[in-house]
Design a protein around this motif. Structure first.
Motif, PDB file in Angstrom:
ATOM      1  N   ILE A  80      36.228  47.680  50.052  1.00 51.57           N
ATOM      2  CA  ILE A  80      37.097  46.845  51.134  1.00 51.57           C
ATOM      3  C   ILE A  80      36.054  46.603  52.137  1.00 51.57           C
ATOM      4  CG2 ILE A  80      39.276  47.750  50.520  1.00 51.57           C
ATOM      5  CD1 ILE A  80      38.609  49.543  53.274  1.00 51.57           C
ATOM      6  N   ASP A  81      34.933  46.947  52.220  1.00 53.58           N
ATOM      7  CA  ASP A  81      34.104  46.655  53.441  1.00 53.58           C
ATOM      8  C   ASP A  81      32.976  45.477  52.947  1.00 53.58           C
ATOM      9  OD1 ASP A  81      32.113  46.296  55.460  1.00 53.58           O
ATOM     10  OD2 ASP A  81      32.447  48.566  56.069  1.00 53.58           O
ATOM     11  N   PRO A  82      32.906  44.234  52.822  1.00 48.70           N
ATOM     12  CA  PRO A  82      32.134  43.538  52.547  1.00 48.70           C
ATOM     13  C   PRO A  82      30.866  43.416  53.136  1.00 48.70           C
ATOM     14  CG  PRO A  82      34.283  42.209  52.735  1.00 48.70           C
ATOM     15  CD  PRO A  82      34.331  43.621  53.286  1.00 48.70           C
ATOM     16  N   PRO A 124      31.203  47.421  36.343  1.00 54.37           N
ATOM     17  CA  PRO A 124      32.129  47.176  37.740  1.00 54.37           C
ATOM     18  C   PRO A 124      32.520  45.469  37.395  1.00 54.37           C
ATOM     19  CG  PRO A 124      29.706  46.980  38.011  1.00 54.37           C
ATOM     20  CD  PRO A 124      29.830  47.408  36.609  1.00 54.37           C
ATOM     21  N   VAL A 125      33.758  45.125  38.320  1.00 56.44           N
ATOM     22  CA  VAL A 125      34.069  43.907  38.466  1.00 56.44           C
ATOM     23  C   VAL A 125      33.920  43.357  39.956  1.00 56.44           C
ATOM     24  CG1 VAL A 125      36.215  42.458  38.223  1.00 56.44           C
ATOM     25  CG2 VAL A 125      35.841  44.114  36.672  1.00 56.44           C
ATOM     26  N   PRO A 126      32.673  42.612  40.108  1.00 60.54           N
ATOM     27  CA  PRO A 126      32.370  41.999  41.572  1.00 60.54           C
ATOM     28  C   PRO A 126      33.732  41.135  42.042  1.00 60.54           C
ATOM     29  CG  PRO A 126      30.481  42.217  40.110  1.00 60.54           C
ATOM     30  CD  PRO A 126      31.641  42.232  39.171  1.00 60.54           C
ATOM     31  N   VAL A 127      33.854  41.188  43.014  1.00 60.37           N
ATOM     32  CA  VAL A 127      34.876  40.337  43.885  1.00 60.37           C
ATOM     33  C   VAL A 127      34.507  38.591  43.352  1.00 60.37           C
ATOM     34  CG1 VAL A 127      33.508  39.903  45.864  1.00 60.37           C
ATOM     35  CG2 VAL A 127      35.974  39.748  45.868  1.00 60.37           C
ATOM     36  N   ASN A 128      35.762  37.982  43.130  1.00 58.89           N
ATOM     37  CA  ASN A 128      35.563  36.660  42.717  1.00 58.89           C
ATOM     38  C   ASN A 128      35.202  36.498  41.333  1.00 58.89           C
ATOM     39  OD1 ASN A 128      36.825  35.683  45.109  1.00 58.89           O
ATOM     40  ND2 ASN A 128      34.593  35.783  46.121  1.00 58.89           N
ATOM     41  N   ALA A 152      52.794  43.737   9.969  1.00 56.90           N
ATOM     42  CA  ALA A 152      51.708  43.212   9.131  1.00 56.90           C
ATOM     43  C   ALA A 152      50.472  42.723   9.677  1.00 56.90           C
ATOM     44  CB  ALA A 152      52.479  41.818   8.391  1.00 56.90           C
ATOM     45  N   ALA A 153      50.624  42.580  10.957  1.00 55.04           N
ATOM     46  CA  ALA A 153      49.332  42.366  11.754  1.00 55.04           C
ATOM     47  C   ALA A 153      48.378  43.311  12.232  1.00 55.04           C
ATOM     48  CB  ALA A 153      49.807  41.563  12.827  1.00 55.04           C
ATOM     49  N   VAL A 154      48.732  44.750  11.861  1.00 56.71           N
ATOM     50  CA  VAL A 154      48.011  45.831  12.154  1.00 56.71           C
ATOM     51  C   VAL A 154      46.572  45.727  11.704  1.00 56.71           C
ATOM     52  CG1 VAL A 154      47.433  48.152  11.662  1.00 56.71           C
ATOM     53  CG2 VAL A 154      50.016  47.544  12.386  1.00 56.71           C
ATOM     54  N   GLY A 155      45.687  46.082  12.379  1.00 58.49           N
ATOM     55  CA  GLY A 155      44.291  45.677  12.196  1.00 58.49           C
ATOM     56  C   GLY A 155      43.436  44.354  12.497  1.00 58.49           C
ATOM     57  N   GLU A 156      44.532  43.370  13.260  1.00 61.61           N
ATOM     58  CA  GLU A 156      44.050  42.140  13.555  1.00 61.61           C
ATOM     59  C   GLU A 156      43.768  41.910  15.219  1.00 61.61           C
ATOM     60  OE1 GLU A 156      46.624  38.901  12.278  1.00 61.61           O
ATOM     61  OE2 GLU A 156      47.082  39.774  10.416  1.00 61.61           O
ATOM     62  N   HIS A 157      42.747  41.093  15.384  1.00 62.63           N
ATOM     63  CA  HIS A 157      42.676  40.766  16.841  1.00 62.63           C
ATOM     64  C   HIS A 157      43.925  39.806  17.207  1.00 62.63           C
ATOM     65  CE1 HIS A 157      40.822  39.115  20.482  1.00 62.63           C
ATOM     66  NE2 HIS A 157      40.183  40.516  20.467  1.00 62.63           N
ATOM     67  N   LEU A 158      44.516  39.920  18.119  1.00 63.17           N
ATOM     68  CA  LEU A 158      45.571  39.129  18.361  1.00 63.17           C
ATOM     69  C   LEU A 158      45.178  37.831  19.343  1.00 63.17           C
ATOM     70  CD1 LEU A 158      48.368  41.721  18.881  1.00 63.17           C
ATOM     71  CD2 LEU A 158      47.615  40.516  16.797  1.00 63.17           C
ATOM     72  N   GLY A 159      44.205  37.951  19.918  1.00 61.61           N
ATOM     73  CA  GLY A 159      43.817  36.761  20.847  1.00 61.61           C
ATOM     74  C   GLY A 159      43.322  37.433  22.108  1.00 61.61           C
ATOM     75  N   TYR A 160      43.154  36.326  23.037  1.00 65.12           N
ATOM     76  CA  TYR A 160      42.702  36.550  24.361  1.00 65.12           C
ATOM     77  C   TYR A 160      43.709  35.867  25.581  1.00 65.12           C
ATOM     78  CZ  TYR A 160      38.377  37.446  22.442  1.00 65.12           C
ATOM     79  OH  TYR A 160      37.191  37.886  21.514  1.00 65.12           O
ATOM     80  N   SER A 161      43.736  36.600  26.554  1.00 65.43           N
ATOM     81  CA  SER A 161      44.715  36.099  27.778  1.00 65.43           C
ATOM     82  C   SER A 161      43.984  34.883  28.392  1.00 65.43           C
ATOM     83  CB  SER A 161      44.959  37.195  28.791  1.00 65.43           C
ATOM     84  OG  SER A 161      43.838  37.259  29.284  1.00 65.43           O
ATOM     85  N   ASP A 162      44.668  34.278  29.371  1.00 67.07           N
ATOM     86  CA  ASP A 162      43.939  33.258  30.313  1.00 67.07           C
ATOM     87  C   ASP A 162      42.697  34.271  31.303  1.00 67.07           C
ATOM     88  OD1 ASP A 162      45.575  31.473  29.219  1.00 67.07           O
ATOM     89  OD2 ASP A 162      47.041  31.562  30.701  1.00 67.07           O
ATOM     90  N   TRP A 163      42.053  33.302  31.727  1.00 65.97           N
ATOM     91  CA  TRP A 163      41.105  34.144  32.921  1.00 65.97           C
ATOM     92  C   TRP A 163      42.048  34.260  34.253  1.00 65.97           C
ATOM     93  CZ3 TRP A 163      36.638  35.900  31.199  1.00 65.97           C
ATOM     94  CH2 TRP A 163      35.892  35.501  30.421  1.00 65.97           C
ATOM     95  N   HIS A 164      41.500  35.377  34.676  1.00 64.14           N
ATOM     96  CA  HIS A 164      42.442  35.613  36.061  1.00 64.14           C
ATOM     97  C   HIS A 164      41.079  36.067  37.051  1.00 64.14           C
ATOM     98  CE1 HIS A 164      44.891  37.357  38.927  1.00 64.14           C
ATOM     99  NE2 HIS A 164      44.124  38.472  38.901  1.00 64.14           N
ATOM    100  N   THR A 165      41.112  35.480  38.216  1.00 65.48           N
ATOM    101  CA  THR A 165      40.041  35.694  39.270  1.00 65.48           C
ATOM    102  C   THR A 165      40.479  36.955  40.154  1.00 65.48           C
ATOM    103  OG1 THR A 165      39.481  33.218  39.305  1.00 65.48           O
ATOM    104  CG2 THR A 165      38.786  34.885  41.271  1.00 65.48           C
ATOM    105  N   ILE A 166      39.499  37.870  40.190  1.00 65.48           N
ATOM    106  CA  ILE A 166      39.853  38.992  40.920  1.00 65.48           C
ATOM    107  C   ILE A 166      39.498  38.644  42.540  1.00 65.48           C
ATOM    108  CG2 ILE A 166      39.468  41.474  41.667  1.00 65.48           C
ATOM    109  CD1 ILE A 166      40.834  41.284  39.186  1.00 65.48           C
ATOM    110  N   THR A 167      40.416  38.591  43.397  1.00 64.36           N
ATOM    111  CA  THR A 167      40.175  38.260  44.951  1.00 64.36           C
ATOM    112  C   THR A 167      39.942  39.330  45.676  1.00 64.36           C
ATOM    113  OG1 THR A 167      42.329  38.024  45.577  1.00 64.36           O
ATOM    114  CG2 THR A 167      41.341  35.904  44.603  1.00 64.36           C
ATOM    115  N   GLN A 168      39.306  39.049  47.031  1.00 63.88           N
ATOM    116  CA  GLN A 168      39.277  40.223  47.930  1.00 63.88           C
ATOM    117  C   GLN A 168      40.365  40.634  48.231  1.00 63.88           C
ATOM    118  OE1 GLN A 168      36.431  41.885  48.744  1.00 63.88           O
ATOM    119  NE2 GLN A 168      37.817  43.572  49.425  1.00 63.88           N
TER     120      GLN A 168
END
Length: 150
Positions: free
Chosen positions: A46-48, A99-103, A12-28
């Motif tokens: 891998i080479d800062p 791209p997804v920069p570190v942090n 019954a929910a086809v076509g709907e936006h179901l929501g968002y996750s929590d934020w997650h920080t990408i670490t080195q």
């Protein structure tokens, strides 16, 4: 978290936006661990010191690391009650627009595209958009295909 009471409620929910996750920080550390697991040791990840001189001014997450976060993030968005199991079946239309920069902090938005009965259960297709906080383009967009077995 949006919870569906069985497959009919999900359908019954086809076509709907179901929501968002929590934020997650990408670490080195996460990037380095992913590099070790995949053997992808490109300097931009891998080479800062070297990456600081590169096009992004810092290291960036592997595109496939961003993709690998999809299950963890999507499980924060919705759940279907009354199923025995869910398995990944595949992915369609995978793109890494930025791209997804570190942090960086990322989160997933989930749109339910399709639920269809199949041989061993129900095929569920969702469009998952991984956005980066402050980014002007998504980091990853993928149509995921799962099989839910009631």
């Amino acid at each position: 978290m949006r919870t569906f009471d069985g497959i009919p409620a999900l359908e019954a929910a086809v076509g709907e936006h179901l929501g968002y996750s929590d934020w997650h920080t990408i670490t080195q550390e996460q990037i380095d661990t992913f590099a070790k697991g995949t053997g992808d040791f490109q300097w931009i990840h891998i080479d800062p010191a070297e990456a600081a001189k590169g096009p992004f001014g810092t290291t960036i997450a592997h595109g496939y690391l961003t993709l690998a976060l999809v299950p963890m993030l999507v499980w924060q968005v919705y759940d279907v009650q009354g199923i025995k199991m869910g398995v990944n079946y595949g992915a369609d239309k995978l793109r890494f627009p930025s791209p997804v920069p570190v942090n960086s902090r990322v989160r997933a938005g989930v749109e339910l595209l399709e639920v269809a009965a199949g041989g061993h259960g129900y095929q569920v297709i969702t469009r998952v958009t991984i956005e980066r906080e402050g980014g002007d383009k998504p980091a990853c967009v993928v149509d995921t295909v799962s099989i839910l077995v009631p």
